[in-house]
Design a protein around this motif. Structure first.
Motif, PDB file in Angstrom:
ATOM      1  N   GLY A  69      38.319  44.164  46.783  1.00  0.00           N
ATOM      2  CA  GLY A  69      37.950  42.864  46.728  1.00  0.00           C
ATOM      3  C   GLY A  69      37.395  42.386  45.578  1.00  0.00           C
ATOM      4  N   CYS A  70      38.110  42.795  44.510  1.00  0.00           N
ATOM      5  CA  CYS A  70      37.365  42.465  43.053  1.00  0.00           C
ATOM      6  C   CYS A  70      37.539  41.050  42.866  1.00  0.00           C
ATOM      7  N   GLY A  71      36.480  40.725  41.985  1.00  0.00           N
ATOM      8  CA  GLY A  71      36.776  39.121  41.543  1.00  0.00           C
ATOM      9  C   GLY A  71      37.846  39.039  40.531  1.00  0.00           C
ATOM     10  N   LEU A  72      38.543  37.953  40.467  1.00  0.00           N
ATOM     11  CA  LEU A  72      39.624  37.598  39.671  1.00  0.00           C
ATOM     12  C   LEU A  72      39.000  36.704  38.832  1.00  0.00           C
ATOM     13  N   GLU A  73      39.176  36.455  37.442  1.00  0.00           N
ATOM     14  CA  GLU A  73      39.474  35.140  36.793  1.00  0.00           C
ATOM     15  C   GLU A  73      40.830  34.713  36.612  1.00  0.00           C
ATOM     16  N   ILE A  74      41.384  33.460  37.096  1.00  0.00           N
ATOM     17  CA  ILE A  74      42.656  32.992  37.010  1.00  0.00           C
ATOM     18  C   ILE A  74      42.977  32.436  35.482  1.00  0.00           C
ATOM     19  N   LEU A  75      43.979  32.828  34.986  1.00  0.00           N
ATOM     20  CA  LEU A  75      44.416  32.130  33.769  1.00  0.00           C
ATOM     21  C   LEU A  75      45.720  31.609  33.850  1.00  0.00           C
ATOM     22  N   PRO A  76      45.610  30.192  33.391  1.00  0.00           N
ATOM     23  CA  PRO A  76      46.855  29.452  33.507  1.00  0.00           C
ATOM     24  C   PRO A  76      47.944  29.975  32.636  1.00  0.00           C
ATOM     25  N   PRO A  77      49.291  29.704  32.718  1.00  0.00           N
ATOM     26  CA  PRO A  77      50.476  30.315  32.011  1.00  0.00           C
ATOM     27  C   PRO A  77      50.113  30.113  30.550  1.00  0.00           C
ATOM     28  N   ALA A  78      49.955  28.575  30.239  1.00  0.00           N
ATOM     29  CA  ALA A  78      49.523  27.989  28.999  1.00  0.00           C
ATOM     30  C   ALA A  78      48.125  28.108  28.513  1.00  0.00           C
ATOM     31  N   GLU A  79      47.836  28.764  27.770  1.00  0.00           N
ATOM     32  CA  GLU A  79      46.477  28.790  27.413  1.00  0.00           C
ATOM     33  C   GLU A  79      46.357  28.116  26.005  1.00  0.00           C
ATOM     34  N   PRO A  80      45.302  27.353  25.573  1.00  0.00           N
ATOM     35  CA  PRO A  80      45.310  26.700  24.389  1.00  0.00           C
ATOM     36  C   PRO A  80      45.493  27.755  23.228  1.00  0.00           C
ATOM     37  N   GLY A  81      46.507  27.329  22.042  1.00  0.00           N
ATOM     38  CA  GLY A  81      46.786  28.248  21.202  1.00  0.00           C
ATOM     39  C   GLY A  81      47.682  29.337  21.444  1.00  0.00           C
TER      40      GLY A  81
ATOM     41  N   SER B 154      32.318  43.509  41.801  1.00  0.00           N
ATOM     42  CA  SER B 154      33.595  44.422  40.902  1.00  0.00           C
ATOM     43  C   SER B 154      32.890  44.088  39.260  1.00  0.00           C
ATOM     44  N   LEU B 155      32.060  43.245  39.163  1.00  0.00           N
ATOM     45  CA  LEU B 155      31.491  43.282  37.854  1.00  0.00           C
ATOM     46  C   LEU B 155      32.387  43.221  36.883  1.00  0.00           C
ATOM     47  N   GLY B 156      33.403  42.433  36.856  1.00  0.00           N
ATOM     48  CA  GLY B 156      34.424  42.199  35.903  1.00  0.00           C
ATOM     49  C   GLY B 156      35.474  43.232  35.850  1.00  0.00           C
ATOM     50  N   GLN B 157      35.411  44.354  36.592  1.00  0.00           N
ATOM     51  CA  GLN B 157      36.595  45.437  36.691  1.00  0.00           C
ATOM     52  C   GLN B 157      37.608  44.838  37.219  1.00  0.00           C
ATOM     53  N   VAL B 158      38.926  45.435  36.969  1.00  0.00           N
ATOM     54  CA  VAL B 158      40.010  45.159  37.778  1.00  0.00           C
ATOM     55  C   VAL B 158      40.956  46.345  37.483  1.00  0.00           C
TER      56      VAL B 158
ATOM     57  N   PRO C 165      40.700  51.999  43.061  1.00  0.00           N
ATOM     58  CA  PRO C 165      40.349  52.291  41.843  1.00  0.00           C
ATOM     59  C   PRO C 165      39.310  51.890  41.210  1.00  0.00           C
ATOM     60  N   VAL C 166      38.755  50.669  41.423  1.00  0.00           N
ATOM     61  CA  VAL C 166      37.576  49.946  40.886  1.00  0.00           C
ATOM     62  C   VAL C 166      36.457  50.833  41.311  1.00  0.00           C
TER      63      VAL C 166
END
Ligand SMILES: Nc1nc2c(c(=O)[nH]1)N[C@H]1C(S)=C(S)[C@@H](COP(=O)(O)OP(=O)(O)OC[C@H]3O[C@@H](n4cnc5c(=O)[nH]c(N)nc54)[C@H](O)[C@@H]3O)O[C@H]1N2
Ligand SMILES: Nc1nc2c(c(=O)[nH]1)N[C@H]1C(S)=C(S)[C@@H](COP(=O)(O)OP(=O)(O)OC[C@H]3O[C@@H](n4cnc5c(=O)[nH]c(N)nc54)[C@H](O)[C@@H]3O)O[C@H]1N2
Ligand code: SF4
Ligand SMILES: [Mo]
Length: 724
Positions: A18-30, A54-58, A193-194
């Motif tokens: 159950g790791c924490g995920l940060e979601i990134l949209p398909p179009a990121e600035p730049g 998960s402290l940022g691991q994935v 794995p994490v």
């Protein structure tokens, strides 16, 4: 629902870490828009540093999940009257009419038990909870079971028998604090794995403070990191555990204070242990006696034994007894309810824990309640505002019993949701033959082409993780809110909405009217007040604002990221307040090797594939890691059976035969062979391993022995093509 732009956080929808995920949209600035091989824009993911589990691991699956969400989806409900016909589109309204008509017809002809649902640890808690209310409340049958029956039910039954209730007592921080990590029947390097990386980091930092022990018939990526690898003969774990207990007892390495004050039944256990002498155990387990002594020495001198386990011991016809045997050792040495110690089952699926809390097995009700308990039933009936007696007292049909009921003509409607049983159930040819006899098979599925959709009459398109809001609980009892950050595909709908609408159409208008999944969650959490899994202080809002929280979290609790453990006060949730030793003799494998079938086939997982590959087969990087299933066989066995590395072999059990490419390796014991579980008949390189497996199960947990069957291997030049 608009697609949400940035700063979205969620829980990974794959494994129970159950790791924490940060979601990134398909179009990121730049940056250029991310697209998959077919040009569809894809959402990115990366580890969420603020997630306490998960402290940022994935791992590689969590990092690529965004690539799996759009391709190959099911867009609209489809229907056909018989399996010979082609599917035709049907509206949702007509789908509900059909369901209501067929449910009412079955209620008249067979009663509520003519209907069953088979769900999944990949539901959100809200989906799980409403499925219980629909089946166990509105329809009046306890015939709801989940794929957790194939996965965690021995752990559930084992905790309940030994400690008085389900509920893994530990937390991931224990990996940083234990002095022995005892990994039995678990390949965490590939499957969790994490957590493995966390343990490796600890070992690197403090090499002498922690010993890693791995008990597995195979050399795995996990056992590579072990200080001691015990390559046990398959199915002999309970004898090994009793052997450790024997040495602890006779070397006086037990905790009398804990035994006296917190447990019952030690004398019966001690009596059983007398016969489990090292010479006998080493002969049964096929291991050197020195290994057993070393193991007992580690247990005996350690302050902080953390046992981690998963399918190697749950998927046994004596799964509950093995889990009991492991918990015995923790009770005997007082290695529970303190930092770095305890029996810790690693949950397989992302929300199998939430499912247990919501009552998602055929013998359970929400809040770790039981259908056989009159008080539990009455509490739920009252909360659901349903008549006394609405909930049946008899446990419903488990996963395999549902198949048998279809076979015997006792089920008229089988609803499969968020699982792919035409790959994952044992004895698949029997399952196929049974399903063809079921008058109405309903399949709620996110993707258009799974093995099980081939057997559906009514196919309902499901919105999946990322498209619906809900909560999930991971292995360390931590709940994360999962937002809907993408639009539903086509006409697909969240499972909870489908269950709610059907409830209303069955005449329970007020009982199933919810404006949002937050309302469903609020109703569920209220039902846990005062229970061991109390989450009555949680809400979608709190989880969104304060981030993931561990249970227990009763009303009024303060949000915190400090890890919690259960049983620190030595008080157990049994009627006596004490834990219990269980004293059982080992039985061994249900289908041991014999002259005709001299090898034990074990079945497990690859790092980069998830179950039946509905998602992971869509990611090129994962596919190239594991392009095909391989039969792992020891060089001595390869020679004995005349098969060569890279050639095809036929693998035959009492039930079926299939072919696979051979990988000769001394990473497996002589006498055992291994195949992965992932490739069903709809994959190009199909290898329907569960056609070989038997369904014999643990009599207590009803979990089938999916880890072992007797087979014979022979060289072949012809490749057998699997088909439905
Ligand atoms: N990559 C990946 N990760 C996953 C999943 C996935 O599909 N892919 N699925 C998730 C799910 S739902 C689950 S349940 C977990 C499963 O996680 P695990 O249980 O770790 O995975 P498995 O590979 O099924 O089996 C674990 C090990 O049990 C060993 N084993 C077989 N027989 C015996 C025995 O008699 N005794 C002992 N001691 N060991 C034995 C096998 O050799 C194998 O290495 O993984 C979760 N994580
Ligand atoms: N021999 C052998 N057999 C095994 C095992 C083993 O180790 N050995 N392991 C067993 C274990 S532990 C497990 S957990 C099972 C797993 O087996 P399954 O549950 O059959 O595997 P999945 O591929 O995860 O199936 C989940 C399905 O749900 C769909 N889905 C995803 N999200 C949603 C949603 O939100 N709603 C709906 N309606 N559908 C959705 C996916 O597309 C997929 O088809 O296999 C079991 N079978
Ligand atoms: S370890 Fe499990 S939960 Fe974490 S990213 Fe990998 S698959 Fe997802
Ligand atoms: Mo599982």
């Amino acid at each position: 629902m608009p697609e949400k732009p940035a700063n979205v956080r969620s829980q990974c929808p794959y494994c129970g870490v159950g790791c924490g995920l940060e979601i990134l949209p398909p179009a990121e600035p730049g940056k250029a828009v991310r697209r998959d091989a077919e040009g569809t824009p894809i959402w990115g993911t990366r580890g969420d540093r603020s997630h306490p589990s998960s402290l940022g691991q994935v791992c590689i699956k969590g990092a690529t999940v965004g690539q799996t969400l759009a391709r190959g989806r099911l867009y609209q409900p489809l229907y056909r009257e018989s399996l010979e016909e082609e599917f035709k589109p049907i509206s949702w309204a007509n789908s509900f009419d059909l369901l209501v008509e067929r449910i009412n017809k079955t209620l008249q002809s067979k009663g509520p038990d003519g209907i069953a649902m088979y769900g999944s640890g990949q539901f959100h808690t809200e989906d799980y909870y409403l499925a219980q209310k629909l089946l166990k409340g509105a329809i009046g049958t306890n015939n709801f079971d989940a794929n957790s029956r194939l996965c965690m039910s021995s752990a559930v039954a084992g905790y309940t028998r030994s400690l008085g209730s389900d509920g893994p007592p530990c937390c991931y921080e224990d990996l940083d604090q234990c002095s022995v990590a005892f990994l039995i029947g678990t390949n965490i390097a590939e499957c969790h794995p994490v957590l493995f990386q966390r343990l490796l980091k600890r070992k690197k930092r403090q090499p002498t403070n922690v010993s890693i022990v791995v008990v597995d018939p195979r050399n795995t990526e996990t056992s590579k990191a072990a200080d001691l690898h015990i390559s046990i003969s398959p199915g002999t774990d309970l004898a090994l555990l009793h052997g450790i207990g024997h040495l602890l007892l006779f070397n006086s390495k037990f905790d009398n204070d804990f035994i006296e004050n917190a447990t019952d039944n030690f004398p019966a256990y001690a009596k059983l242990l007398t016969n489990w002498t090292p010479d006998r155990v080493s002969a049964i387990c096929g291991i050197p006696e020195t290994h057993l002594h070393e193991l007992a020495r580690l247990w005996g001198r350690s302050n902080g034994v953390l046992s981690l386990w998963s399918m190697g011991i749950n998927q046994r016809r004596e799964g509950t007894a093995v889990v009991g045997g492991l918990i015995n050792l923790h009770l005997m040495t007082g290695e529970i309810g303190k930092a770095g110690a305890g029996p810790f089952s690693l949950t397989g699926q992302p929300n199998a824990m939430g499912g247990r809390e919501a009552g998602g097995l055929a013998h359970l009700l929400p809040g770790y309640r039981h259908v056989t308990n009159a008080e539990d039933r009455a509490e739920i009936e009252q909360a659901w505002r349903m008549k006394a007696g609405s909930i049946a007292a008899k446990p419903g049909l488990t996963a395999w019993q549902q198949v048998e009921a279809i076979e015997s003509g006792a089920l008229d409607l089988w609803w499969v949701a968020a699982t792919n049983p035409l790959v994952s159930l044992p004895n698949l040819e029997r399952v196929k033959a049974a399903i063809k006899r079921c008058p109405l098979v309903v399949v709620s599925e996110a993707y258009a082409n799974t093995e099980t959709t081939h057997y559906a009459h009514l196919l309902l398109p499901a919105a999946q993780w990322s498209e619906k809001e809900g909560a999930m609980t991971n292995s360390e009892r931590r709940i994360t809110f999962c937002p809907a950050y993408r639009r539903c595909h086509g006409e697909s709908r969240p499972d909870w909405q489908v269950f709610a609408e059907l409830g209303r159409r069955l005449g329970f208008e007020d009982h199933f009217s919810y404006a949002s999944s937050a309302e469903v969650y609020a109703e569920f959490t209220a039902l846990t007040a005062g229970r061991i899994c109390d989450v009555s202080g949680l809400s979608h809002e709190l989880l969104q604002e304060q981030g993931p929280q561990q249970w227990p979290f009763p009303q009024g609790s303060q949000p915190s990221s400090i890890a919690k453990r259960l049983y620190t006060d030595w008080c157990f949730p049994s009627s006596s307040g004490r834990a219990t030793f269980v004293a059982e003799q080992p039985l061994g494998l249900a289908e041991p090797p014999c002259e005709t079938y001299p090898l034990v086939l074990t079945v497990g997982r690859y790092l980069g594939q998830w179950h039946t590959m509905t998602r992971t087969a869509k990611v090129e990087r994962l596919q190239s890691m594991h392009p095909e299933p391989l039969l792992e066989i020891h060089p001595d066995d390869a020679e004995r059976f005349g098969v060569k590395h890279g050639s095809q072999a036929a693998i035959t059990s009492r039930r079926s035969s299939l072919t696979a490419k051979v990988k000769v390796t001394n990473r497996i014991r002589v006498g055992s062979v291994f195949l992965p579980m992932h490739w069903g008949f709809s994959q190009e390189k199909a290898c329907e391993v569960n056609t070989l497996m038997h369904e014999q199960a643990c009599p207590i947990s009803k979990q089938p022995e999916l880890k072992a069957t007797a087979v014979v291997v022979a060289a072949t030049t012809s490749v057998v093509k699997a088909s439905k």
